[in-house]
Design a protein around this motif. Sequence first.
Motif, PDB file in Angstrom:
ATOM      1  N   GLU A  14       0.830  -1.203   0.000  1.00 31.00           N
ATOM      2  CA  GLU A  14       0.000   0.000   0.000  1.00 31.00           C
ATOM      3  C   GLU A  14       0.866   1.255   0.000  1.00 31.00           C
ATOM      4  O   GLU A  14       1.991   1.262   0.522  1.00 31.00           O
ATOM      5  N   THR A  15       0.322   2.303  -0.561  1.00 26.19           N
ATOM      6  CA  THR A  15       1.008   3.591  -0.559  1.00 26.19           C
ATOM      7  C   THR A  15       1.405   3.986   0.857  1.00 26.19           C
ATOM      8  O   THR A  15       0.616   3.850   1.796  1.00 26.19           O
ATOM      9  N   GLY A  16       2.648   4.442   0.984  1.00 24.79           N
ATOM     10  CA  GLY A  16       3.133   4.916   2.271  1.00 24.79           C
ATOM     11  C   GLY A  16       3.874   3.879   3.100  1.00 24.79           C
ATOM     12  O   GLY A  16       4.494   4.232   4.110  1.00 24.79           O
ATOM     13  N   THR A  17       3.821   2.621   2.689  1.00 23.93           N
ATOM     14  CA  THR A  17       4.517   1.583   3.465  1.00 23.93           C
ATOM     15  C   THR A  17       5.956   1.436   2.972  1.00 23.93           C
ATOM     16  O   THR A  17       6.253   1.685   1.802  1.00 23.93           O
ATOM     17  N   VAL A  60      17.416   7.560 -11.938  1.00 17.96           N
ATOM     18  CA  VAL A  60      16.091   7.682 -11.320  1.00 17.96           C
ATOM     19  C   VAL A  60      16.162   7.281  -9.850  1.00 17.96           C
ATOM     20  O   VAL A  60      15.429   6.419  -9.378  1.00 17.96           O
ATOM     21  N   SER A  61      17.035   7.916  -9.080  1.00 13.91           N
ATOM     22  CA  SER A  61      17.299   7.500  -7.707  1.00 13.91           C
ATOM     23  C   SER A  61      16.352   8.104  -6.672  1.00 13.91           C
ATOM     24  O   SER A  61      16.291   7.615  -5.535  1.00 13.91           O
ATOM     25  N   ASP A  62      15.614   9.154  -7.025  1.00  8.03           N
ATOM     26  CA  ASP A  62      14.745   9.802  -6.038  1.00  8.03           C
ATOM     27  C   ASP A  62      13.704   8.826  -5.498  1.00  8.03           C
ATOM     28  O   ASP A  62      13.016   8.152  -6.252  1.00  8.03           O
ATOM     29  N   GLY A  63      13.594   8.785  -4.158  1.00  9.27           N
ATOM     30  CA  GLY A  63      12.616   7.909  -3.518  1.00  9.27           C
ATOM     31  C   GLY A  63      13.135   6.523  -3.204  1.00  9.27           C
ATOM     32  O   GLY A  63      12.416   5.709  -2.634  1.00  9.27           O
ATOM     33  N   TYR A  64      14.403   6.264  -3.540  1.00  4.92           N
ATOM     34  CA  TYR A  64      15.019   4.962  -3.312  1.00  4.92           C
ATOM     35  C   TYR A  64      16.318   5.119  -2.522  1.00  4.92           C
ATOM     36  O   TYR A  64      17.050   6.090  -2.720  1.00  4.92           O
ATOM     37  N   SER A  65      16.593   4.146  -1.679  1.00  4.66           N
ATOM     38  CA  SER A  65      17.901   4.057  -1.038  1.00  4.66           C
ATOM     39  C   SER A  65      18.400   2.630  -1.176  1.00  4.66           C
ATOM     40  O   SER A  65      17.613   1.707  -1.428  1.00  4.66           O
ATOM     41  N   VAL A  66      19.712   2.453  -1.026  1.00  8.23           N
ATOM     42  CA  VAL A  66      20.303   1.132  -1.169  1.00  8.23           C
ATOM     43  C   VAL A  66      21.304   0.906  -0.049  1.00  8.23           C
ATOM     44  O   VAL A  66      21.795   1.845   0.584  1.00  8.23           O
ATOM     45  N   LEU A  78      12.408   1.237  -0.606  1.00  5.00           N
ATOM     46  CA  LEU A  78      11.485   2.332  -0.852  1.00  5.00           C
ATOM     47  C   LEU A  78      10.977   2.746   0.525  1.00  5.00           C
ATOM     48  O   LEU A  78      10.241   2.010   1.174  1.00  5.00           O
ATOM     49  N   GLU A  79      11.390   3.896   1.002  1.00  4.70           N
ATOM     50  CA  GLU A  79      11.079   4.295   2.378  1.00  4.70           C
ATOM     51  C   GLU A  79       9.579   4.473   2.585  1.00  4.70           C
ATOM     52  O   GLU A  79       9.040   4.130   3.625  1.00  4.70           O
ATOM     53  N   SER A  80       8.916   5.024   1.581  1.00  3.51           N
ATOM     54  CA  SER A  80       7.476   5.251   1.648  1.00  3.51           C
ATOM     55  C   SER A  80       6.938   5.094   0.225  1.00  3.51           C
ATOM     56  O   SER A  80       6.988   6.036  -0.572  1.00  3.51           O
ATOM     57  N   ALA A  81       6.475   3.896  -0.074  1.00  2.00           N
ATOM     58  CA  ALA A  81       6.136   3.560  -1.461  1.00  2.00           C
ATOM     59  C   ALA A  81       5.023   4.453  -2.011  1.00  2.00           C
ATOM     60  O   ALA A  81       4.060   4.811  -1.296  1.00  2.00           O
ATOM     61  N   THR A  82       5.152   4.796  -3.286  1.00  2.00           N
ATOM     62  CA  THR A  82       4.124   5.572  -3.984  1.00  2.00           C
ATOM     63  C   THR A  82       3.681   4.793  -5.222  1.00  2.00           C
ATOM     64  O   THR A  82       4.397   3.903  -5.708  1.00  2.00           O
ATOM     65  N   THR A 108      11.641  -8.498  -9.985  1.00  2.00           N
ATOM     66  CA  THR A 108      10.609  -8.440  -8.943  1.00  2.00           C
ATOM     67  C   THR A 108       9.511  -7.514  -9.428  1.00  2.00           C
ATOM     68  O   THR A 108       9.771  -6.357  -9.767  1.00  2.00           O
ATOM     69  N   ARG A 109       8.294  -8.033  -9.464  1.00  2.00           N
ATOM     70  CA  ARG A 109       7.155  -7.192  -9.864  1.00  2.00           C
ATOM     71  C   ARG A 109       6.536  -6.593  -8.615  1.00  2.00           C
ATOM     72  O   ARG A 109       6.035  -7.314  -7.752  1.00  2.00           O
ATOM     73  N   LEU A 110       6.596  -5.256  -8.508  1.00  2.00           N
ATOM     74  CA  LEU A 110       6.075  -4.544  -7.342  1.00  2.00           C
ATOM     75  C   LEU A 110       4.863  -3.713  -7.753  1.00  2.00           C
ATOM     76  O   LEU A 110       4.931  -2.935  -8.712  1.00  2.00           O
ATOM     77  N   THR A 111       3.787  -3.898  -7.030  1.00  2.00           N
ATOM     78  CA  THR A 111       2.574  -3.111  -7.247  1.00  2.00           C
ATOM     79  C   THR A 111       2.278  -2.327  -5.981  1.00  2.00           C
ATOM     80  O   THR A 111       2.178  -2.919  -4.901  1.00  2.00           O
ATOM     81  N   VAL A 112       2.143  -1.015  -6.130  1.00  2.00           N
ATOM     82  CA  VAL A 112       1.812  -0.149  -5.000  1.00  2.00           C
ATOM     83  C   VAL A 112       0.391   0.365  -5.213  1.00  2.00           C
ATOM     84  O   VAL A 112       0.116   1.060  -6.194  1.00  2.00           O
ATOM     85  N   THR A 113      -0.500   0.007  -4.302  1.00  2.00           N
ATOM     86  CA  THR A 113      -1.917   0.357  -4.466  1.00  2.00           C
ATOM     87  C   THR A 113      -2.313   1.582  -3.639  1.00  2.00           C
ATOM     88  O   THR A 113      -1.562   1.969  -2.725  1.00  2.00           O
TER      89      THR A 113
END
Lengths: 113, 106
Positions: A14-17, A60-66, A78-82, A108-113
């Motif tokens: 979910e968004t925000g997780t 495209v690094s914004d919103g991601y950390s490694v 993803l600290e807070s998924a969008t 990995t297929r990621l879906t953020v709802t």
Amino acid sequence: DAGITQSPRHKVTETGTPVTLRCHQTENHRYMYWYRQDPGHGLRLIHYSYGVKDTDKGEVSDGYSVSRSKTEDFLLTLESATSSQTSVYFCAISELDTAYEQYFGPGTRLTVT
Amino acid sequence: GIQVEQSPPDLILQEGANSTLRCNFSDSVNNLQWFHQNPWGQLINLFYIPSGTKQNGRLSATTVATERYSLLYISSSQTTDSGVYFCAVGSPPTIFGAGTRLFVKA
């Protein structure tokens, strides 16, 4: 085939997780990469690592950390998924000895709802 | 940064036909790879070819680094050749083209 695994292979969140994706290699390669693949964009580099604790940003690094605390593991967080981060994420590895020729994991297929 | 353009974006072939895929890049590079992404999403290395010509079975590739382009040739195409073909340039960071989507009809 290069020994690269990714986990999980599929995730719905979910968004925000917060979400962490793992890439694991058995090849002892120095370089590891995270890409995302979206329709019409090919693959775009998010972050890459050139050694333990050594990382750099991609296009495209914004919103991601490694993080890379061991040679064999490269984590993407993803600290807070969008919803814009819904994508297929690929990990790749390469070695300087082979002129950075890259080998990819299964994705990995990621879906953020 | 480096721009990578692939053409054509889409290609439909009859089984047995030959084809040429092109990759243009905007600056000199020391690293160029071709990949095939099959219909199940798996990315498969085809060639590492920063310059010169290589062949592997029905596939061959040529890179003319001084003129900033690379060509991938597929001869006697088969339905299993379907998928998306990507070129990628640059040592880290690496830039991918948007791909050529190939469909081979039986």
